[in-house]
Design a protein around this motif. Structure first.
Motif, PDB file in Angstrom:
ATOM      1  N   ARG A  71       2.483   1.746  10.620  1.00 28.70           N
ATOM      2  CA  ARG A  71       3.912   1.531  10.857  1.00 28.70           C
ATOM      3  C   ARG A  71       4.362   2.146  12.171  1.00 28.70           C
ATOM      4  O   ARG A  71       5.107   1.539  12.931  1.00 28.70           O
ATOM      5  CB  ARG A  71       4.735   2.138   9.720  1.00 28.70           C
ATOM      6  CG  ARG A  71       4.792   1.229   8.542  1.00 28.70           C
ATOM      7  CD  ARG A  71       5.795   1.701   7.522  1.00 28.70           C
ATOM      8  NE  ARG A  71       5.696   0.867   6.361  1.00 28.70           N
ATOM      9  CZ  ARG A  71       6.277  -0.312   6.254  1.00 28.70           C
ATOM     10  NH1 ARG A  71       6.997  -0.780   7.232  1.00 28.70           N
ATOM     11  NH2 ARG A  71       6.122  -1.028   5.170  1.00 28.70           N
ATOM     12  N   LEU A  72       3.894   3.361  12.388  1.00 26.81           N
ATOM     13  CA  LEU A  72       4.285   4.062  13.605  1.00 26.81           C
ATOM     14  C   LEU A  72       3.823   3.289  14.840  1.00 26.81           C
ATOM     15  O   LEU A  72       4.590   3.042  15.768  1.00 26.81           O
ATOM     16  CB  LEU A  72       3.647   5.457  13.583  1.00 26.81           C
ATOM     17  CG  LEU A  72       4.184   6.465  14.568  1.00 26.81           C
ATOM     18  CD1 LEU A  72       5.626   6.772  14.217  1.00 26.81           C
ATOM     19  CD2 LEU A  72       3.355   7.732  14.518  1.00 26.81           C
ATOM     20  N   GLY A 115       0.267   8.141  -0.955  1.00 24.08           N
ATOM     21  CA  GLY A 115      -0.974   8.391  -0.225  1.00 24.08           C
ATOM     22  C   GLY A 115      -1.997   9.183  -1.010  1.00 24.08           C
ATOM     23  O   GLY A 115      -3.185   8.867  -1.010  1.00 24.08           O
ATOM     24  N   THR A 170      -1.660   3.910   6.441  1.00 26.82           N
ATOM     25  CA  THR A 170      -0.485   3.031   6.519  1.00 26.82           C
ATOM     26  C   THR A 170       0.637   3.634   7.365  1.00 26.82           C
ATOM     27  O   THR A 170       1.334   2.918   8.082  1.00 26.82           O
ATOM     28  CB  THR A 170       0.099   2.737   5.124  1.00 26.82           C
ATOM     29  OG1 THR A 170       0.076   3.919   4.361  1.00 26.82           O
ATOM     30  CG2 THR A 170      -0.661   1.643   4.442  1.00 26.82           C
ATOM     31  N   HIS A 171       0.767   4.936   7.257  1.00 23.86           N
ATOM     32  CA  HIS A 171       1.797   5.619   8.030  1.00 23.86           C
ATOM     33  C   HIS A 171       1.601   5.354   9.530  1.00 23.86           C
ATOM     34  O   HIS A 171       2.544   4.997  10.238  1.00 23.86           O
ATOM     35  CB  HIS A 171       1.706   7.106   7.720  1.00 23.86           C
ATOM     36  CG  HIS A 171       2.751   7.929   8.374  1.00 23.86           C
ATOM     37  ND1 HIS A 171       4.078   7.794   8.065  1.00 23.86           N
ATOM     38  CD2 HIS A 171       2.675   8.875   9.328  1.00 23.86           C
ATOM     39  CE1 HIS A 171       4.773   8.638   8.797  1.00 23.86           C
ATOM     40  NE2 HIS A 171       3.949   9.304   9.577  1.00 23.86           N
ATOM     41  N   GLY A 206      -6.706   6.390   2.961  1.00 29.14           N
ATOM     42  CA  GLY A 206      -5.539   6.640   2.124  1.00 29.14           C
ATOM     43  C   GLY A 206      -4.263   6.903   2.905  1.00 29.14           C
ATOM     44  O   GLY A 206      -3.173   6.651   2.417  1.00 29.14           O
ATOM     45  N   HIS A 207      -4.394   7.412   4.125  1.00 25.45           N
ATOM     46  CA  HIS A 207      -3.189   7.773   4.857  1.00 25.45           C
ATOM     47  C   HIS A 207      -2.983   6.949   6.121  1.00 25.45           C
ATOM     48  O   HIS A 207      -2.218   7.344   6.991  1.00 25.45           O
ATOM     49  CB  HIS A 207      -3.205   9.261   5.179  1.00 25.45           C
ATOM     50  CG  HIS A 207      -3.086  10.106   3.948  1.00 25.45           C
ATOM     51  ND1 HIS A 207      -4.177  10.543   3.246  1.00 25.45           N
ATOM     52  CD2 HIS A 207      -2.010  10.532   3.268  1.00 25.45           C
ATOM     53  CE1 HIS A 207      -3.767  11.224   2.201  1.00 25.45           C
ATOM     54  NE2 HIS A 207      -2.458  11.240   2.189  1.00 25.45           N
ATOM     55  N   GLU A 220       1.182  12.591  16.212  1.00 21.50           N
ATOM     56  CA  GLU A 220       0.878  12.246  14.832  1.00 21.50           C
ATOM     57  C   GLU A 220      -0.526  12.729  14.453  1.00 21.50           C
ATOM     58  O   GLU A 220      -0.748  13.301  13.387  1.00 21.50           O
ATOM     59  CB  GLU A 220       0.997  10.724  14.681  1.00 21.50           C
ATOM     60  CG  GLU A 220       0.547  10.150  13.364  1.00 21.50           C
ATOM     61  CD  GLU A 220       1.403  10.609  12.208  1.00 21.50           C
ATOM     62  OE1 GLU A 220       2.532  11.060  12.461  1.00 21.50           O
ATOM     63  OE2 GLU A 220       0.923  10.531  11.070  1.00 21.50           O
ATOM     64  N   PHE A 251       0.823  -1.207   0.000  1.00 20.84           N
ATOM     65  CA  PHE A 251       0.000   0.000   0.000  1.00 20.84           C
ATOM     66  C   PHE A 251       0.855   1.254   0.000  1.00 20.84           C
ATOM     67  O   PHE A 251       0.461   2.272  -0.548  1.00 20.84           O
ATOM     68  CB  PHE A 251      -0.956   0.006   1.192  1.00 20.84           C
ATOM     69  CG  PHE A 251      -2.147  -0.862   0.966  1.00 20.84           C
ATOM     70  CD1 PHE A 251      -3.138  -0.466   0.092  1.00 20.84           C
ATOM     71  CD2 PHE A 251      -2.264  -2.082   1.598  1.00 20.84           C
ATOM     72  CE1 PHE A 251      -4.226  -1.272  -0.149  1.00 20.84           C
ATOM     73  CE2 PHE A 251      -3.356  -2.899   1.373  1.00 20.84           C
ATOM     74  CZ  PHE A 251      -4.336  -2.495   0.497  1.00 20.84           C
ATOM     75  N   GLN A 252       2.023   1.159   0.618  1.00 24.28           N
ATOM     76  CA  GLN A 252       2.847   2.364   0.660  1.00 24.28           C
ATOM     77  C   GLN A 252       3.554   2.651  -0.647  1.00 24.28           C
ATOM     78  O   GLN A 252       4.042   3.754  -0.855  1.00 24.28           O
ATOM     79  CB  GLN A 252       3.860   2.264   1.795  1.00 24.28           C
ATOM     80  CG  GLN A 252       3.237   2.743   3.088  1.00 24.28           C
ATOM     81  CD  GLN A 252       4.265   2.975   4.152  1.00 24.28           C
ATOM     82  OE1 GLN A 252       5.187   2.183   4.320  1.00 24.28           O
ATOM     83  NE2 GLN A 252       4.114   4.052   4.876  1.00 24.28           N
TER      84      GLN A 252
END
Lengths: 300, 409
Positions: free
Chosen positions: A178-179, A146, A174-175, A171-172, A222, A141-142
């Protein structure tokens, strides 16, 4: 928790204990209040939210009210920010727009955080195969930037306010996945989790009661920063014909509608942009201060 | 090392395929019948069915998916544009050089200004340069790119008439898009550079190197420079992904005939093959950049290299201990926006904000694990002799067995 610690630490940790009692959030708040720029950001944002809440009391016109005598008027008496192509008072629309734009920023960030934290903590907590599968999915996805992913989802879901929130959130996410995963991994081996497990805590309870509070501060940071980004992305979506569309008085939609009149009526583009900028600026100021305030390295 | 490169290469191909599947699947379920859209309202039911059969749209989902994948990965055939009637791949490749040049100029400007400014701010920490950078960069990061672009058009094209507002006829046409697309990224990079230089300057291993009598120059080149470089590579690498279609909004605003405009026109016309093809090309490019960034890490950071070499050596012997495999370096490497955004940036013109706190965040985050109850392993992130600026997960393996299952690929 702190009571238990007190017993173990004994004499050696009296000073540390005092600090502990004060609570991490309280300390962070104290540090935040000492940061002038961050406080400017916070106060500005609170003002902005108040404007959004009390828009009907502050605006001289309703956002849909048309004034056919003054169409595309430059800023003038009675219309401090002029009017748009349908003669609607621009100031009123901007102030109402705060509702839509801030609402969109906050709810899409919230949605993205919830999604990301849920998936990320599952990956981090269960590890091994689950983690591997989720992270490999993230890789895939990354590789789709995005914005592109948001565009595709917008195509799938259509245009509109709620739909844009969903598209931006998905859409955003995935970030955040991971975090969150990285954070969960960093606490996974902590002793207090062993203690919880020994007490027969279930996975869900461990995740919500023990892990989540301990990884909360980077997530909060975040979340704060992503509000500004989401508002900007949504404006970008409006410009390419997706996202929030007129007549919703959302800043991005207004800006993109005003783009057609940029030659003759630049104020239609200028004002929504100024407010998007201002909001982002305030959020970034606050976020920067938060980053320092939440940094345990600076704890005295 | 060769093994590592090979593994990453195979994985990159798989990622691109995965992205193609995801994009196809999502686009497949986009509502609205493309054929009806294509043929107009007058088309009879029969015509529509006929056209559907012609386009292969009457087949089941998995058959279509398979045909699509075979076409894309064996013949590089991304289909035919519905509105233009030309092959999508030709349309994309024809526009690629312009977009690539635009993106490259942006990265160049960003790095040429961002890195020196960041280093100078770090050197003069607390001085006026530093304070000015911090305020100015916050300002620039918050500036919406598309709005900046519009404002520049108003000032320099419409009022002053100095620069063209659209087109690609001369080099002058590149100035406004490049500037409006770079300022935020520049500020971001300057902040990142400042943070990572400061992080390194204060690190224990620098003190150690000095204490053992190393020459200052050696300290700088052997210890400071490589360590400071890693987070910077992340940001620069991230902005490289914008070289292909990362600037869809900027291209739209300046009517710049590149890939971004091609895709955004396709979005307005609901020309699905073009959207699909364009996004796949961008995803492939992004995956390649990720690969290069990872390899650059391995090149710069001897620790990652050593880690992998060690893993390869142990692999045979430690088959039974599989779960203890070292963290795979490339997890650390995917620190970017995409989305990171944005990335940032990464993603679209707007998206470099995606990285706004990205690469910088985790190094704080690494230390966050000491928060509240877990003081036991607090600060393990920075006890290493390497930068903790990468995504937390990659950097933890040294302390407390934070390894994440021996999974490669």
């Amino acid at each position: 928790m702190s009571e238990n610690n007190a017993g173990f630490n004994g004499v050696a940790g009296t000073a540390a204990q005092k600090r502990k009692k004060e609570g991490m959030w309280k300390q962070a708040w104290k540090r935040l209040t000492q940061d002038r720029l961050a406080m400017i950001g916070l106060v500005g944002l609170i003002l902005m939210i108040l404007v959004a809440l009390f828009a009907p009391l502050l605006t001289p016109y309703a956002p849909e009210e048309m004034d056919f005598i003054n169409i595309n008027a430059a800023p003038m008496r009675g219309h401090p920010m002029g009017t748009d192509a349908l003669g609607r008072d621009y100031l009123s629309r901007i102030l109402y727009g705060a509702r839509f734009s801030l609402g969109l920023g906050i709810s899409s960030s919230l949605f993205s955080s919830i999604l990301g934290v849920a998936i990320g903590s599952v990956a981090g907590y269960f590890g091994k195969r689950v983690d591997n599968v989720i992270m490999r999915m993230c890789d895939i996805f990354q590789s789709i930037p995005g914005m592109m992913f948001t565009i595709i989802i917008s195509l799938l879901l259509g245009t509109g306010y709620v739909v844009t929130i969903l598209a931006l959130g998905i859409g955003h996410a995935t970030h955040t996945v991971r975090l969150t995963r990285a954070q969960v991994l960093s606490v996974r081996k902590a002793e207090y989790l062993d203690a919880a497990r020994t007490n027969n805590c279930g996975a869900v309870r461990i995740m919500f009661r023990h892990i989540l509070p301990n990884i909360m501060s980077p997530m909060l940071l975040e979340f704060t920063m992503s509000i500004a980004r989401m508002i900007q992305y949504s404006a970008g979506l409006s410009i390419i014909g997706l996202g929030v569309q007129p007549p919703t008085p959302e800043w991005g939609a207004m800006l993109s509608a005003g783009r057609n009149y940029i030659r003759s009526y630049p104020h239609l583009v200028m004002f929504p942009g100024v407010f998007i900028f201002l909001t982002s600026f305030l959020i970034n100021l606050l976020g920067d201060g938060l980053r320092d305030a939440l940094d345990p390295k600076l704890r005295k | 090392m060769r093994r590592y490169i090979l593994n990453r290469l195979i994985w990159t191909v798989l990622v691109i395929m995965g992205a193609a599947i995801v994009i196809f699947a999502v686009m497949y379920f986009v509502p609205g019948d493309p054929v009806t859209l294509l043929m107009g309202a007058e088309a009879t039911q029969e015509d529509i069915l006929h056209k559907k059969a012609e386009l292969g749209l009457d087949k089941p989902f998995f058959v279509q998916l398979w045909n699509f994948l075979v076409a894309v990965f064996t013949r590089f055939d991304l289909g035919t544009s519905w509105t233009r009637g030309t092959p999508v791949i030709a349309g994309l490749l024809g526009r690629l050089p312009r977009t690539f040049l635009l993106g490259f100029l942006m990265v160049l400007l960003t790095s040429l200004v961002g890195i020196p400014v960041g280093v100078s701010a770090a050197i003069h920490r607390g001085g006026w340069q530093d304070r000015m950078l911090m305020v100015a960069s916050m300002f620039l990061i918050s500036l919406p790119e598309f709005w900046l672009a519009l404002m520049l058009i108003i000032v320099f094209s419409l009022n002053l008439g100095w620069l063209p507002a659209f087109g690609v006829e001369s080099w002058l046409c590149y100035i406004l898009p490049v500037v409006s697309g770079s300022l935020a990224a520049m500020a971001q990079l300057a902040r990142q550079t400042r943070a990572s230089v400061l992080n390194v300057v204060r690190a224990d291993y620098i003190t150690t190197a000095r204490a053992k009598g190393m020459k200052e120059q050696m300290v700088i080149y052997r210890h400071m420079f490589p360590n400071a470089l890693i987070p910077i590579i992340t940001v620069v690498g991230g902005s490289f992904t914008r070289c292909v279609g990362g600037t869809i909004v900027i291209e739209k605003i300046f009517s710049f005939p590149g890939i971004g405009l091609y895709i955004s026109d396709a979005i307005s016309a609901r020309d699905y093959p073009v959207i699909r093809g364009g996004v796949i090309l961008i995803a492939a490019f992004t995956a390649l950049i990720m690969l290069l960034v990872d390899l650059a890490y391995a090149f710069v950071d001897p620790q990652i290299r050593a880690q992998y070499a060690e893993f390869a050596k142990r692999k045979g012997a430690a088959a039974s201990l599989a779960p203890q495999g070292r963290a795979h370096p490339h997890h650390g490497a995917h620190k970017h926006g995409g989305d990171g955004a944005p990335p940032p940036d990464m993603d679209d013109g707007l998206d470099d904000l995606d990285d706004a706190d990205g690469p910088d965040g985790p190094d704080d985050m690494d230390d966050m694990d000491g928060m509240d109850g877990s003081d036991g392993d607090g600060g393990l992130g920075d006890s290493h002799d390497h930068v903790s600026g990468r995504a937390g997960d990659g950097t933890h393996e040294g302390a407390g067995g934070m390894a994440e299952g021996g999974g490669h690929l």
